[in-house]
Design a protein around this motif. Structure first.
Motif, short mmCIF file in Angstrom:
data_model
loop_
_atom_site.label_atom_id
_atom_site.label_comp_id
_atom_site.label_asym_id
_atom_site.label_seq_id
_atom_site.Cartn_x
_atom_site.Cartn_y
_atom_site.Cartn_z
N GLU A 720 0.83 -1.11 0.08
CA GLU A 720 -0.07 0.02 0.14
C GLU A 720 1.02 1.36 0.02
O GLU A 720 1.64 1.55 1.03
CB GLU A 720 -1.03 -0.01 1.33
CG GLU A 720 -1.78 1.20 1.14
CD GLU A 720 -2.81 1.03 2.34
OE1 GLU A 720 -3.95 0.75 2.36
OE2 GLU A 720 -2.25 1.57 3.41
N SER A 721 0.89 2.16 -1.14
CA SER A 721 1.58 3.23 -0.96
C SER A 721 0.88 4.46 -1.43
O SER A 721 -0.36 4.19 -2.18
CB SER A 721 2.76 3.08 -2.05
OG SER A 721 2.19 2.78 -3.41
N ARG A 722 1.37 5.46 -1.58
CA ARG A 722 1.09 6.95 -2.23
C ARG A 722 1.81 7.60 -2.80
O ARG A 722 3.02 7.92 -2.11
CB ARG A 722 0.21 7.58 -0.76
CG ARG A 722 -0.42 8.79 -1.45
CD ARG A 722 -1.52 9.59 -0.44
NE ARG A 722 -0.62 10.08 0.53
CZ ARG A 722 -0.97 10.84 1.46
NH1 ARG A 722 -2.23 11.11 1.52
NH2 ARG A 722 -0.30 11.18 2.72
N LEU A 723 1.60 7.89 -4.04
CA LEU A 723 2.30 8.81 -4.87
C LEU A 723 2.20 9.93 -4.40
O LEU A 723 1.07 10.62 -3.96
CB LEU A 723 2.19 8.28 -6.35
CG LEU A 723 2.49 7.08 -6.89
CD1 LEU A 723 2.20 7.04 -8.41
CD2 LEU A 723 3.94 6.74 -6.66
N GLN A 724 3.28 11.00 -4.67
CA GLN A 724 3.34 12.49 -4.41
C GLN A 724 1.77 13.34 -5.20
O GLN A 724 1.73 12.91 -6.46
CB GLN A 724 4.49 13.37 -4.84
CG GLN A 724 4.31 14.66 -4.30
CD GLN A 724 5.88 14.97 -4.10
OE1 GLN A 724 6.59 14.75 -5.01
NE2 GLN A 724 6.26 16.11 -3.21
N GLY A 725 0.99 13.55 -4.50
CA GLY A 725 -0.41 14.18 -5.01
C GLY A 725 -1.44 13.57 -5.13
O GLY A 725 -2.69 13.69 -5.42
N GLU A 726 -1.36 11.85 -4.76
CA GLU A 726 -2.51 11.32 -4.73
C GLU A 726 -3.29 11.42 -3.31
O GLU A 726 -2.63 11.58 -2.25
CB GLU A 726 -2.05 9.68 -4.69
CG GLU A 726 -1.61 9.38 -6.16
CD GLU A 726 -1.13 7.71 -6.09
OE1 GLU A 726 -1.77 7.10 -7.11
OE2 GLU A 726 -0.88 7.29 -5.16
N ALA A 727 -4.59 11.57 -3.47
CA ALA A 727 -5.50 11.64 -2.43
C ALA A 727 -5.63 10.53 -1.25
O ALA A 727 -5.54 10.77 -0.39
CB ALA A 727 -6.93 11.86 -2.80
N ALA A 728 -5.10 9.28 -1.79
CA ALA A 728 -5.33 8.14 -0.76
C ALA A 728 -4.39 7.18 -1.12
O ALA A 728 -3.94 6.99 -2.37
CB ALA A 728 -6.82 7.70 -0.94
N PRO A 729 -3.87 6.19 -0.49
CA PRO A 729 -3.12 5.24 -0.66
C PRO A 729 -3.67 4.30 -1.50
O PRO A 729 -4.94 3.98 -1.42
CB PRO A 729 -2.58 4.58 0.76
CG PRO A 729 -2.95 5.78 1.61
CD PRO A 729 -4.35 6.39 0.96
N VAL A 730 -2.91 3.39 -2.45
CA VAL A 730 -3.29 2.37 -3.30
C VAL A 730 -2.53 1.05 -2.89
O VAL A 730 -1.42 1.06 -2.86
CB VAL A 730 -3.09 2.68 -4.73
CG1 VAL A 730 -3.74 1.35 -5.82
CG2 VAL A 730 -4.15 4.08 -4.98
N ASP A 731 -3.40 -0.06 -2.84
CA ASP A 731 -2.85 -1.24 -2.52
C ASP A 731 -2.49 -2.21 -4.05
O ASP A 731 -3.66 -2.57 -4.40
CB ASP A 731 -3.69 -2.00 -1.38
CG ASP A 731 -2.91 -3.29 -1.03
OD1 ASP A 731 -1.58 -3.46 -1.21
OD2 ASP A 731 -3.57 -4.08 -0.21
#
Length: 751
Positions: A720-731
């Motif tokens: 589960e990570s979040r790229l810069q600018g993303e609103a929420a983490p993605v698994d």
């Protein structure tokens, strides 16, 4: 008179036996003059056979005066027959020298003499397949897969028998008996970095899958591997390599004593390796590695030899880390790009290894080994990018300084009861790991420390004693039974508290083993291996839970067969089962290993080796596994990243004209990346090529990784990570791209 008759008959028998003679001898490698261990020695026509011991010695007693023929056979050497005459009351002594020869599978026999430790598959592979890089060392074990996900300087991720072993949690790795695994390591339990081994110096690999060997303790659950480096160099050499992506490598080995040393049963060499590569990633890795090794072998007395090895290793690199699928699919980065290009690391290890072997006049074997390692490690990783810190990112530093020292000792004796041979071994082992400033910190750009998460000192002791009995009842049936006792003391000093807080925990575990072997003939052997093993937990986890579940057990069994249905075909197959009292789970964002629940694995391993022609050899390994968590709802009980099907194989060529090489494939099937199988790690199939042209004084080689230029994911994780600018983490799947077409040329000069 009747009362004295039995005594009279005994005296007559003793008088007759007193006139019997014997044969004793030593077998050497003719090229290096090093004694050969494990040579099969047979008295032709009598059905008597034995194996040479650690000093290359063998002995037959109770022989009537007569001429005899002795046959000596050893894989990779020409079979030799020697005529010997035995006289009354005398032991005939001889020296034998074996010369190297091409492997003939028709000459390989399934031996009852060494049923418990015969390594036919690995011995064949080391003779037939050239080792061209450090990764190939681990791939000598059938069914073992590795993956690199940190720029070549970090230890590889290992897969075996339905295990994602991370970097060594459930496989015990040693080099010349010296431990490779690091317990309570800054990056993960059992971390095993083999890059201090120079591939050209590997002579063989002994291994066993499962927890069935008495002298192998902690971490030997999925199995163990001991890599043996060369005792002596055949000749001095210099090797230069150059390849794509600014890849360069230089290796040299210098025979220090030459023929004068061999005449005195001594050998010594010095070897060194330097590697550099920018690799195929968009951000150059600037990977550097330096190895220096020195080794001495000599006889202190005719029955005692000493082997001293000293080595030092250093490596530094940048790496691109694991990247998320969505970043590539959206075009944010390329297939070989990175999210955090400041990841990387530096590591070093200096070793001293002293081995002393003595064979007493009664043929008892005493082994003593002392080892010491000074180890340093620093790694910068970023698994989750901006999930926890949306401003600075989630980069972490894992760092430690370690002193590791220990002892392995054993006493082994053979006795004969009727026609049965009993080999009794008693052993003692000690290992202590002392780390200084083991660290986990939140960092930025490998420069700024934002927040310390863990910071402390580890002091861990593992002391063990074992007893092992190997009984060869006849030429057909043998039994091995053993038991070991391990004691652990885990101590962690937490330096983040004021004052520093020290906690300790202790525990012991008993591990019994029972193995049965039935050898019908030199073409068929059936075996049943059973045993208990264990893996220790990280000291930081142990003291945090007040010493509970320090040493979870593992219980396994193998039912297998070694068979030669045709003279040129050798097959080893086994059905196996392994139950673990506790799993390990790697928590990527925290950078630590945590214990989880129970699990079981079962599967089938098949290895086949076939000689197609005089010069062409084929091999294939097929491995299935069904790994599951126990006590968890069906559909939620998958073990993340545990392989369910793997296969490797290839063709090898050896000719008398000097042309040799191999073409090989490796395949790992798709497997669950999380507990409910909703995220899947993709399968891959990769082919490699190695070609050599060898003459007496030189060798020209071509090595190609990924011959078909397949696009593949070498390591994959559900993160589960979040790229810069993303609103929420993605698994989703995060991966390290595998090697594209990668060619290297080498030139080796011998003298």
């Amino acid at each position: 008179m009747r009362r004295f008759l039995p005594l009279f008959l005994v005296l007559i028998s003793l008088q007759a036996y007193a006139h019997l003679g014997g044969i004793s001898g030593v077998v050497y490698d003719q090229t290096t003059n090093v004694p050969l261990r494990g040579v099969t020695v047979q008295l032709t026509g009598l059905g008597k056979a034995t194996l040479t011991n650690e000093l290359g010695q063998f002995r037959f007693t109770g022989l009537v005066a007569a001429p005899y023929k002795i046959e000596l056979s050893h894989l990779g050497f020409k079979t030799q027959t020697i005529a010997v005459v035995v006289l009354d009351d005398q032991t005939t002594s001889l020296k034998a020298y074996l010369t190297g020869a091409s492997v003939e599978l028709s000459e390989v026999v399934v031996s009852s003499q060494r049923a418990h430790d015969q390594q036919l598959i690995s011995s064949l592979d080391i003779k037939l397949r050239p080792i061209v890089n450090s990764q190939e060392i681990l791939r000598l074990v059938p069914g073992l897969f590795i993956g690199q996900h940190a720029g070549g300087g970090k230890a590889e991720q290992i897969f075996l028998r339905g295990f994602d072993l991370d970097h060594g949690t459930d496989i015990r790795l040693t080099v010349d008996g010296m431990p490779v695994n690091m317990v309570s390591h800054a990056h993960g339990q059992g971390y095993a970095d083999l890059h201090f081994v120079i591939p050209e110096l590997v002579e063989g690999a002994d291994f066993k899958k499962g927890p069935y060997t008495t002298d192998k303790g902690n971490l030997a659950t999925a199995g163990w591997v001991d890599f043996r480096t060369k005792t002596a160099l055949d000749r001095s050499f210099v090797k230069l390599e150059a390849g794509q992506y600014n890849t360069y490598r230089a290796v040299a080995g210098l025979d220090l004593l030459g023929q004068r040393g061999r005449a005195k049963n001594q050998s010594a060499y010095l070897a060194s390796e330097y590697s550099y590569s920018d690799s195929y990633f968009d951000n150059p890795q600037h990977f550097k590695r330096l190895n220096v090794v020195g080794k001495y072998h000599g006889h202190l007395t005719p029955n005692t030899n000493l082997t001293l090895t000293g080595s030092t290793f250093w490596s530094k690199w940048n790496h691109s880390g694991q990247i998320p699928d969505r970043a590539v699919e959206s075009g944010l980065i390329g297939w070989f790009g990175s999210i955090d290009p400041t990841e990387g690391g530096e590591t070093s290890r200096t070793n001293v290894n002293a081995q002393l072997v003595t064979v007493t006049p009664k043929n008892h074997v005493i082994k003593n080994q002392f080892f010491y390692s000074n180890y340093n490690f620093e790694l910068y990783s970023n698994f989750t990018f901006f999930r926890n810190d949306s401003i600075n990112g989630d980069q972490i530093r894992q760092k430690e300084h370690r002193n590791l020292f220990g002892y392995n000792g054993s006493y082994s004796a053979q006795t004969y009861l009727g026609k049965s041979r009993w080999t009794t071994t008693l052993g003692a082992q000690y290992r202590q790991d002392i780390t200084h400033h083991t660290e986990l910190s939140h960092t930025k750009n490998r420069v700024e420390t934002l927040n310390p998460v863990q910071f402390g000192n580890v002091n861990e002791i593992n002391a063990a004693a074992y007893a092992d009995e190997l009984i060869q009842f006849s030429d057909h049936f043998s039994l091995n039974a053993g038991v070991r006792l391990d004691y652990f003391r885990s101590q962690y000093e937490d330096l983040l508290t004021t004052p520093a807080l020290t906690k300790r925990a202790t525990q012991a575990i008993v591990s019994p083993k029972l193995n049965l072997y039935y050898t019908l003939n030199p073409r068929f052997q059936l075996y049943l291996n059973t045993g208990k093993g264990f893996h220790s937990n990280d000291a930081r986890v142990v003291v945090a839970q007040d010493g509970r579940e320090i040493l979870p057990g593992a219980y396994g069994s193998d039912l297998g067969v070694i068979v030669k249905p045709f003279p040129r075909l050798l097959i080893n197959a086994a059905a196996w089962y392994l139950w673990l009292e506790q799993e390990f789970v790697y928590v990527g964002d925290e950078g630590v290993v945590e214990p989880s629940g129970r699990s079981r694995r079962q599967g089938i391993d098949v290895s086949a080796r076939y000689q197609l022609t005089k010069n062409v050899y084929a091999d294939v390994d097929l491995n299935t596994a069904r790994p599951r968590a126990i006590g968890v709802e069906a559909g939620q009980n998958y073990l993340p990243l545990a392989p369910t099907f793997t296969s490797t194989g290839g063709l090898s060529l050896q000719t008398s004209s000097g042309l040799n090489g191999s073409i090989r494939y490796r395949y790992i099937g798709s497997r669950p990346a999380n507990e409910d199988n909703s995220i899947v790690a993709q399968a891959y199939f990769v082919t490699d090529l190695q070609a050599n042209y060898t003459k007496r004084n030189y060798n020209v080689g071509l090595s190609i990784q990924n011959l078909l230029n397949t696009r593949w994911k070498e390591t994959q994780f559900a993160t589960e990570s979040r790229l810069q600018g993303e609103a929420a983490p993605v698994d989703e799947i995060h991966f390290t791209p595998g090697t594209p077409f990668f060619a290297r040329l080498s030139l080796t000069w011998f003298w």
